[in-house]
Design a protein around this motif. Structure first.
Motif, short mmCIF file in Angstrom:
data_model
loop_
_atom_site.label_atom_id
_atom_site.label_comp_id
_atom_site.label_asym_id
_atom_site.label_seq_id
_atom_site.Cartn_x
_atom_site.Cartn_y
_atom_site.Cartn_z
N LYS A 222 5.87 -39.02 -5.51
CA LYS A 222 7.32 -38.93 -5.72
C LYS A 222 7.66 -37.99 -6.88
CE LYS A 222 9.95 -41.32 -2.92
NZ LYS A 222 9.34 -40.49 -1.89
N GLN A 223 6.90 -38.10 -7.94
CA GLN A 223 7.15 -37.22 -9.08
C GLN A 223 6.94 -35.76 -8.72
OE1 GLN A 223 5.67 -38.20 -13.04
NE2 GLN A 223 4.65 -40.00 -12.19
N LEU A 224 5.88 -35.50 -7.98
CA LEU A 224 5.60 -34.11 -7.57
C LEU A 224 6.73 -33.59 -6.69
CD1 LEU A 224 1.79 -34.53 -6.86
CD2 LEU A 224 2.79 -33.04 -8.63
N GLU A 225 7.17 -34.45 -5.78
CA GLU A 225 8.26 -34.04 -4.89
C GLU A 225 9.53 -33.74 -5.68
OE1 GLU A 225 8.39 -37.28 -2.03
OE2 GLU A 225 7.47 -35.93 -0.53
N LYS A 226 9.77 -34.55 -6.70
CA LYS A 226 10.95 -34.33 -7.53
C LYS A 226 10.92 -32.93 -8.15
CE LYS A 226 11.63 -35.48 -11.91
NZ LYS A 226 11.58 -36.28 -13.14
N TRP A 227 9.73 -32.53 -8.64
CA TRP A 227 9.63 -31.21 -9.27
C TRP A 227 9.67 -30.07 -8.27
CZ3 TRP A 227 10.96 -30.14 -13.96
CH2 TRP A 227 11.00 -31.19 -14.89
N MET A 228 9.17 -30.35 -7.07
CA MET A 228 9.29 -29.33 -6.03
C MET A 228 10.76 -29.08 -5.71
SD MET A 228 6.32 -30.66 -3.50
CE MET A 228 6.22 -29.33 -2.30
N GLN A 229 11.49 -30.20 -5.62
CA GLN A 229 12.91 -30.08 -5.31
C GLN A 229 13.67 -29.36 -6.43
OE1 GLN A 229 13.34 -33.99 -4.01
NE2 GLN A 229 13.94 -33.35 -1.95
N LYS A 230 13.34 -29.73 -7.65
CA LYS A 230 13.98 -29.07 -8.79
C LYS A 230 13.70 -27.58 -8.78
CE LYS A 230 14.33 -32.39 -12.66
NZ LYS A 230 15.77 -32.31 -12.94
N ASN A 231 12.50 -27.23 -8.38
CA ASN A 231 12.16 -25.81 -8.34
C ASN A 231 12.97 -25.07 -7.27
OD1 ASN A 231 10.55 -23.39 -8.92
ND2 ASN A 231 9.75 -23.74 -6.86
N VAL A 232 13.22 -25.74 -6.16
CA VAL A 232 14.05 -25.12 -5.13
C VAL A 232 15.44 -24.83 -5.70
CG1 VAL A 232 15.19 -25.52 -2.91
CG2 VAL A 232 12.78 -26.10 -3.20
#
Ligand SMILES: *[C@@H]1O[C@H](CO)[C@@H](O)[C@H](O)[C@H]1NC(C)=O
Length: 326
Positions: A222-232
């Protein structure tokens, strides 16, 4: 024999091999990024690795392949048939909306580059897992790697980028990225606010020893996904991106919270510069070799292809051949 049986009973050694299928396609179309496609050649490399390890490891090891359905036959009809394996499917739909399409190296956007973020989704019954990129070969006994101790509260172990080989072992590894600054855009407020010094040593997530219990407990995925989304949304990664788009979110999520792998178990940058060669002596000592970088051993130009090719397992259909480009 008794020793082997004992080993078999006692050692739970589980190995996840990743394939970055499609990384080998010379032309990756951006719109194809989220398509569920197998890259033929990638599975060559995947299976190469498996063959190599099968010879060394025999029965104590269980291999998980992501994305190799097309090649079940290959495994079953070559000397790879000795290995215990399971093919697990990774559905790239989970990545929808989480990947920026504007990378300078589109091959890194291949869904299988992100399989490592989802290990607990793919492997349920095992607590300790090794993940390997598709561009590695294992020279040592992988049980040693499996024996890497994870400190209490650590979900994973990686190799630190400050553990680089000394200058006499390799020359011309100029331009290497070894700190957070190489992966994150420190001009962005979101990154500055993390309070991580840009000169902090990065780590390479091409070889991971992970504890699934701790991974789930800390909700790492979940944390990794959060940062992927933030990067988008905010374009947070450094534009130089030496190590690829999967590294940046991992650097953030695991900052100050990972154990380290013995440096000999992750000798890397073999794909960094086609003019930089390690000394033969050094390569013999190495337990694991990683061709990270642009210059893959199945492409040209690249270095130390002979080491890679010595593990080639011909497929029964004869589709895959070694390229003797060099
Ligand atoms: C994994 O982590 C859990 C929770 O911290 C711990 O109890 C367990 O002993 C760890 N397992 C291994 C193999 O390190």
């Amino acid at each position: 024999m008794a020793f082997l049986t004992l080993l078999f009973n006692q050692v739970l050694l589980f190995l996840l091999i990743l394939t970055l299928c499609g990384i080998l396609y010379k032309k990756v179309r951006k719109e194809a990024v989220l398509k569920h496609e197998a890259g033929k050649q990638a599975c060559v490399h995947l299976c190469l690795g498996a063959g190599e390890m099968a010879q060394r490891l025999s029965r104590g090891v269980f291999f998980f392949f992501s994305f190799c359905h097309l090649y079940r036959k290959w495994i079953e009809h070559s000397k790879l048939k000795e290995i215990n394996f399971k093919i697990v499917e990774f559905n790239p739909i989970v990545l929808k909306g989480k990947i920026r399409p504007d990378s300078s190296r589109p091959e890194l956007l291949q869904p299988l580059n992100f399989v490592r973020f989802y290990l607990p989704l793919l492997i349920h019954q095992h607590e300790k897992v090794i993940y390997l990129d598709d561009d590695v070969i294992v020279q040592g006994d992988i049980q040693e790697l499996y024996g890497t101790t994870l400190a209490l509260g650590h979900a994973a172990a990686f190799s630190d980028d400050c553990d680089l080989p000394s200058a006499q072992d390799v020359d011309r590894l100029v331009g290497l990225q070894t700190t957070y600054m190489g992966y994150l855009d420190y001009r962005k407020k979101t990154i500055k606010d993390l309070g991580i010094s840009p000169s902090t040593c990065s780590f390479n997530p091409g070889v991971i020893v992970a504890n699934m219990t701790e991974w789930k407990h800390q909700r790492i995925t979940k944390q990794l996904e959060k940062w992927m989304q933030k990067n988008v949304e905010e374009n947070l990664y450094s534009s130089s991106l030496g190590g690829g788009v999967a590294t940046s979110p991992m650097l953030i999520v695991f900052h100050g919270k990972y154990s380290t792998i013995n440096p000999l178990w992750h000798i890397r940058h073999l794909g960094w510069n086609p003019d930089a060669r390690y000394s033969e002596h050094f390569l013999q000592e190495a337990k694991l070799l990683h061709w990270n970088g642009r210059h893959k051993p199945w492409d040209f130009p690249s270095v130390h292809n002979d080491l890679w090719e010595s593990w080639f397992v011909p497929d029964p259909a004869g589709i895959f051949k070694l390229n003797h480009n060099s």
